[in-house]
Write an enzyme that holds these catalytic residues in place. Structure first.
Site, PDB file in Angstrom:
ATOM      1  N   ASP A   7      78.210  62.891  59.173  1.00  0.00           N
ATOM      2  CA  ASP A   7      79.592  62.471  58.949  1.00  0.00           C
ATOM      3  C   ASP A   7      80.409  63.756  59.059  1.00  0.00           C
ATOM      4  OD1 ASP A   7      82.061  61.940  57.864  1.00  0.00           O
ATOM      5  OD2 ASP A   7      81.288  60.902  56.103  1.00  0.00           O
ATOM      6  N   GLY A  29      87.915  54.244  62.533  1.00  0.00           N
ATOM      7  CA  GLY A  29      86.864  55.177  62.947  1.00  0.00           C
ATOM      8  C   GLY A  29      86.910  56.531  62.266  1.00  0.00           C
ATOM      9  N   ASP A  31      89.007  58.884  62.562  1.00  0.00           N
ATOM     10  CA  ASP A  31      90.375  59.203  62.137  1.00  0.00           C
ATOM     11  C   ASP A  31      90.591  58.759  60.681  1.00  0.00           C
ATOM     12  OD1 ASP A  31      93.025  59.939  62.309  1.00  0.00           O
ATOM     13  OD2 ASP A  31      93.621  58.365  63.713  1.00  0.00           O
ATOM     14  N   THR A 115      84.597  57.531  72.326  1.00  0.00           N
ATOM     15  CA  THR A 115      83.422  56.658  72.542  1.00  0.00           C
ATOM     16  C   THR A 115      83.317  55.492  71.561  1.00  0.00           C
ATOM     17  OG1 THR A 115      81.917  57.916  71.128  1.00  0.00           O
ATOM     18  CG2 THR A 115      82.120  58.626  73.430  1.00  0.00           C
ATOM     19  N   GLY A 116      84.257  55.396  70.626  1.00  0.00           N
ATOM     20  CA  GLY A 116      84.239  54.286  69.674  1.00  0.00           C
ATOM     21  C   GLY A 116      85.226  53.227  70.121  1.00  0.00           C
TER      22      GLY A 116
END
Ligand code: AR6
Length: 167
Positions: A7, A29, A31, A115-116
């Site tokens: 993380d 995500g 952010d 990529t999310g």
């Protein structure tokens, strides 16, 4: 350069890079995780920046995070690959590293930008990330340490394989 599964908000590095959107006012995500961990002062500073175009980056304090700075960069939304996505993603990595160096950062951690929620295929994005960071390090002495903080094991393995091919 190394890839770890982590993380990103827990890392003790000089700069953490955030995969933001052009408002810079938070989202989902990574952010959301960064804003949650940094505390409300981060959003207050971001409000003063007036947004950020795709491919560019902005720097703020890191507040409650262990890092010293947060670089917010806005990755491209994936539209199939023929809308300049690779060039924009390259700019994200390059501009983030340039800002980090401007603050004498020695260590920088990146999430897998775009990529999310933005849908960029992970392997293609990882290639851009590794290539751009490697090109940057070839012409700059800093940052000495670039970490790819991968949220899941599959992404970490993918980065690991690319790093082995590259070096
Ligand atoms: N640490 C490291 N990586 C993470 C973490 C974390 N705590 N959380 C998620 N990831 P995303 P994007 C990974 O969707 O695609 C936001 O709403 C995640 O698994 O966070 O650039 C912004 O406000 C994925 O591999 O960013 C924008 O609107 C990677 O981080 C939009 O999402 C990026 O996924 C940006 O979309």
């Amino acid at each position: 350069m190394k890839a770890i599964q982590a993380d990103i908000t827990t890392l003790q590095v000089d700069v953490i890079v955030n995969a933001a959107n052009s408002s810079l006012l938070g989202g989902g995500g990574v952010d959301a995780a960064i804003h949650r961990a940094a505390g409300p002062e981060l959003l207050a500073e971001c409000r003063m920046l007036g947004g950020c175009p795709t491919g560019e980056a902005r720097i703020t304090g890191a507040y409650q995070l262990s890092a010293n700075w947060v670089v917010h960069t806005v990755g491209p939304v994936w539209h199939g690959g023929d809308r300049g996505e690779a060039e924009l993603l390259t700019s994200c990595y390059f501009n983030s590293l340039s800002l980090a160096v401007s603050r004498q950062a020695v260590s920088v951690a990146f999430p897998a930008i775009s990529t999310g929620i933005y849908g960029y295929p992970v392997e293609r994005a990882a290639r851009v990330a590794v290539k751009t960071c490697s090109d940057f390090q070839a012409i700059h002495d800093e940052p000495k340490q670039i970490i790819f903080a991968c949220f899941d094991g599959r992404t970490r393995k993918l980065y690991q394989q690319l790093l082995e091919q590259f070096f």
